[in-house]
Motif scaffolding. Structure first.
Motif, PDB file in Angstrom:
ATOM      1  N   GLY A  86      -0.137 -12.939   3.945  1.00 47.44           N
ATOM      2  CA  GLY A  86      -0.725 -13.392   2.693  1.00 47.44           C
ATOM      3  C   GLY A  86      -1.855 -14.383   2.911  1.00 47.44           C
ATOM      4  N   GLU A  87      -1.699 -15.234   3.898  1.00 47.26           N
ATOM      5  CA  GLU A  87      -2.736 -16.224   4.214  1.00 47.26           C
ATOM      6  C   GLU A  87      -3.983 -15.564   4.792  1.00 47.26           C
ATOM      7  N   LEU A  88      -3.787 -14.602   5.703  1.00 48.95           N
ATOM      8  CA  LEU A  88      -4.911 -14.003   6.411  1.00 48.95           C
ATOM      9  C   LEU A  88      -5.647 -12.958   5.583  1.00 48.95           C
ATOM     10  N   SER A  89      -4.959 -12.260   4.705  1.00 47.21           N
ATOM     11  CA  SER A  89      -5.536 -11.193   3.870  1.00 47.21           C
ATOM     12  C   SER A  89      -6.396 -10.225   4.684  1.00 47.21           C
ATOM     13  N   PRO A  90      -5.823  -9.571   5.681  1.00 44.64           N
ATOM     14  CA  PRO A  90      -6.614  -8.651   6.505  1.00 44.64           C
ATOM     15  C   PRO A  90      -6.877  -7.336   5.775  1.00 44.64           C
ATOM     16  N   ASP A  91      -7.888  -6.621   6.248  1.00 40.35           N
ATOM     17  CA  ASP A  91      -8.155  -5.274   5.741  1.00 40.35           C
ATOM     18  C   ASP A  91      -7.197  -4.258   6.357  1.00 40.35           C
ATOM     19  N   ALA A  92      -6.748  -4.546   7.583  1.00 42.43           N
ATOM     20  CA  ALA A  92      -5.868  -3.609   8.274  1.00 42.43           C
ATOM     21  C   ALA A  92      -4.975  -4.370   9.244  1.00 42.43           C
ATOM     22  N   VAL A  93      -3.832  -3.756   9.543  1.00 40.20           N
ATOM     23  CA  VAL A  93      -2.900  -4.269  10.545  1.00 40.20           C
ATOM     24  C   VAL A  93      -2.673  -3.157  11.568  1.00 40.20           C
ATOM     25  N   VAL A  94      -2.724  -3.526  12.846  1.00 43.63           N
ATOM     26  CA  VAL A  94      -2.467  -2.572  13.926  1.00 43.63           C
ATOM     27  C   VAL A  94      -1.183  -2.970  14.625  1.00 43.63           C
ATOM     28  N   VAL A  95      -0.220  -2.042  14.672  1.00 35.63           N
ATOM     29  CA  VAL A  95       1.010  -2.245  15.435  1.00 35.63           C
ATOM     30  C   VAL A  95       1.063  -1.194  16.529  1.00 35.63           C
ATOM     31  N   VAL A  96       1.719  -1.531  17.632  1.00 32.89           N
ATOM     32  CA  VAL A  96       1.767  -0.622  18.774  1.00 32.89           C
ATOM     33  C   VAL A  96       3.208  -0.417  19.224  1.00 32.89           C
ATOM     34  N   GLY A  97       3.497   0.781  19.730  1.00 34.20           N
ATOM     35  CA  GLY A  97       4.771   1.031  20.372  1.00 34.20           C
ATOM     36  C   GLY A  97       5.931   1.160  19.413  1.00 34.20           C
ATOM     37  N   ALA A 106       5.289  -3.676  10.514  1.00 35.11           N
ATOM     38  CA  ALA A 106       4.871  -2.494   9.764  1.00 35.11           C
ATOM     39  C   ALA A 106       5.444  -2.515   8.348  1.00 35.11           C
ATOM     40  N   LEU A 107       6.710  -2.864   8.218  1.00 39.12           N
ATOM     41  CA  LEU A 107       7.330  -2.902   6.896  1.00 39.12           C
ATOM     42  C   LEU A 107       6.670  -3.949   5.998  1.00 39.12           C
ATOM     43  N   VAL A 108       6.384  -5.117   6.555  1.00 37.76           N
ATOM     44  CA  VAL A 108       5.730  -6.164   5.770  1.00 37.76           C
ATOM     45  C   VAL A 108       4.339  -5.717   5.338  1.00 37.76           C
ATOM     46  N   ALA A 109       3.577  -5.140   6.286  1.00 35.85           N
ATOM     47  CA  ALA A 109       2.219  -4.715   5.968  1.00 35.85           C
ATOM     48  C   ALA A 109       2.209  -3.604   4.921  1.00 35.85           C
ATOM     49  N   ALA A 110       3.152  -2.671   5.029  1.00 35.08           N
ATOM     50  CA  ALA A 110       3.195  -1.557   4.087  1.00 35.08           C
ATOM     51  C   ALA A 110       3.410  -2.039   2.662  1.00 35.08           C
ATOM     52  N   LYS A 111       4.197  -3.101   2.494  1.00 38.58           N
ATOM     53  CA  LYS A 111       4.456  -3.634   1.157  1.00 38.58           C
ATOM     54  C   LYS A 111       3.358  -4.588   0.690  1.00 38.58           C
ATOM     55  N   ALA A 112       2.654  -5.198   1.647  1.00 39.82           N
ATOM     56  CA  ALA A 112       1.646  -6.192   1.279  1.00 39.82           C
ATOM     57  C   ALA A 112       0.323  -5.554   0.882  1.00 39.82           C
ATOM     58  N   GLY A 113       0.013  -4.355   1.384  1.00 42.28           N
ATOM     59  CA  GLY A 113      -1.189  -3.685   0.905  1.00 42.28           C
ATOM     60  C   GLY A 113      -2.262  -3.340   1.909  1.00 42.28           C
ATOM     61  N   PRO A 114      -2.444  -4.068   3.040  1.00 37.91           N
ATOM     62  CA  PRO A 114      -3.508  -3.673   3.960  1.00 37.91           C
ATOM     63  C   PRO A 114      -3.211  -2.329   4.601  1.00 37.91           C
ATOM     64  N   LEU A 115      -4.256  -1.673   5.051  1.00 37.80           N
ATOM     65  CA  LEU A 115      -4.080  -0.435   5.790  1.00 37.80           C
ATOM     66  C   LEU A 115      -3.251  -0.704   7.033  1.00 37.80           C
ATOM     67  N   LEU A 116      -2.440   0.253   7.430  1.00 41.29           N
ATOM     68  CA  LEU A 116      -1.553   0.093   8.580  1.00 41.29           C
ATOM     69  C   LEU A 116      -1.811   1.208   9.577  1.00 41.29           C
ATOM     70  N   ALA A 117      -2.082   0.837  10.819  1.00 39.31           N
ATOM     71  CA  ALA A 117      -2.328   1.798  11.893  1.00 39.31           C
ATOM     72  C   ALA A 117      -1.249   1.661  12.955  1.00 39.31           C
TER      73      ALA A 117
END
Length: 378
Positions: A86-97, A106-117
């Motif tokens: 919430g603080e960073l407000s990124p356009d996308a999040v990248v998770v690996v492995g 991934a679960l947090v990003a999916a609910k927060a709204g940024p694109l997830l890779a």
């Protein structure tokens, strides 16, 4: 709106080799990259030495998740990552492995709204007793960009109903890191330190819970390794989680137990080995890229391409079968082969996809599910 700020997540040793080239490529293309370290691995042998060897800059944010049960660890990462996102407000999040941190973020990003890779999307062992299988399947389900290392991984995703525009075969980022550091690794003096000669030893890694947590299973594996060591002396760098269990069971003669190795030393040990015996997915990939024979001490692998197009042989966990397979490999080593796109450019492909692919939401929607499937109600 273009993708500019990207959060890259790393949490444990297997992540570091995967996230470094992706970060570098994104920054070369002008993205603002924020590195978040969840703290899933935190001791020096599993963390600091890899940051030094790989030249990874200190993380911008550290979550300090620490160890615990799968639920405890996943929950702590989610609780710490949510306000940070919430603080960073990124356009996308990248998770690996496929570690717990991967799924948690991934679960947090999916609910927060940024694109997830998801880097390494589509790998499947089809063994639901492996926590990693749960993590990787669930992470793929909530991701927008599915970045697959090989065509077989992409085929898994298509069979599960994902759309073509989500799936990108990009190659293997682990191999990007391997190739970028191979000459440095070959300059290591680790073989001299251990009195080894190139091609004169076997290298062993053991860390999977199914192999090291059950004393009977571990005794069986060590029995097989002891027989193999009579023909080819074995070096076993000890993963921290396996050290006490090995000591309790007892290690046969011919197997030399040494401390866990850093990245460069371990690549050098793989590169110089006559054969590598492992239960690690990453080692299956690295040995294939190096052309070194590998015997996998598992009943299945989420990386079948290393068997079909590489130097890996799946031996299972039966001691007699392991011994027979290793003797066959020593007598007739598999020919070096390497899958397409394992060329050191996977991270460049990923950067172009994320930065030039636009921001259209591509996550699987209920209406995208195959006929006969419906999304669960909330």
């Amino acid at each position: 709106m273009p993708v500019n700020r990207i959060v890259c997540v790393a949490g444990a040793r297997p992540n570091y080799m995967k996230i470094k080239p992706v970060m570098d490529a994104l920054e070369r293309h002008g993205a603002e990259v924020v590195l978040v370290h969840t703290g899933q691995h935190y001791d020096e042998s599993m963390n600091d030495v890899f940051f030094r060897d790989l030249g990874i800059r200190p993380p911008d944010r550290y979550l300090g998740a620490g160890s615990g049960t799968h639920a405890q660890q996943t929950g702590r990462v989610m609780a710490a990552f949510e306000p940070l996102l919430g603080e960073l407000s990124p356009d996308a999040v990248v998770v690996v492995g496929d570690i717990n941190s991967t799924l948690a973020c991934a679960l947090v990003a999916a609910k927060a709204g940024p694109l997830l890779a998801h880097v390494e999307a589509g790998l499947r062992s089809r063994d639901w007793s492996m926590p990693e299988e749960v993590n990787r399947v669930a992470t793929d389900r909530v991701s927008d960009y599915l970045l697959a290392p090989s065509p077989d991984a992409a085929a898994n995703l298509r069979a599960e109903g994902y759309r073509e525009d989500q799936i990108h075969v990009v190659g293997n980022v682990m191999i990007d890191t391997l190739l970028a550091n191979l000459e440095r690794a070959r300059a290591s003096d680790v073989l001299d330190r251990y009195g080894l000669t190139r091609g004169g030893y076997g290298l062993v890694t053991l860390h999977r819970p199914a192999n090291v947590d059950d004393p009977d299973a571990l005794r069986g594996l060590l029995k097989a390794l002891g027989e193999i060591a009579g023909r080819c002396p074995l070096l076993l760098p000890v993963h921290p989680r396996a050290a006490e269990r090995l000591a309790a069971v007892g290690v046969p003669g011919g197997i030399r137990v040494v401390p866990a190795a850093g990245y460069l030393d371990f690549v050098a040990l793989q590169d110089g080995a006559r054969v590598v015996l492992t239960d690690s997915g990453g080692v299956q990939e690295e040995t294939t890229a190096l052309g070194v024979p590998c015997v996998t001490l598992r009943e299945n692998t989420e990386r079948p391409v290393t068997v079909e197009e590489g130097t890996n042989v799946l031996a299972g966990t039966d001691p007699d079968r392991i011994t027979a397979v290793v003797h066959r490999v020593l007598d007739e080593p598999p020919a070096p082969r390497c899958p397409a796109l394992w060329d050191g450019q996977a991270s460049e492909r990923i950067a172009r996809i994320l930065l030039e692919g636009g921001t259209a939401r591509t996550r699987l929607r209920p209406t995208d599910l195959a006929p006969g499937l419906t999304a669960g109600a909330t």
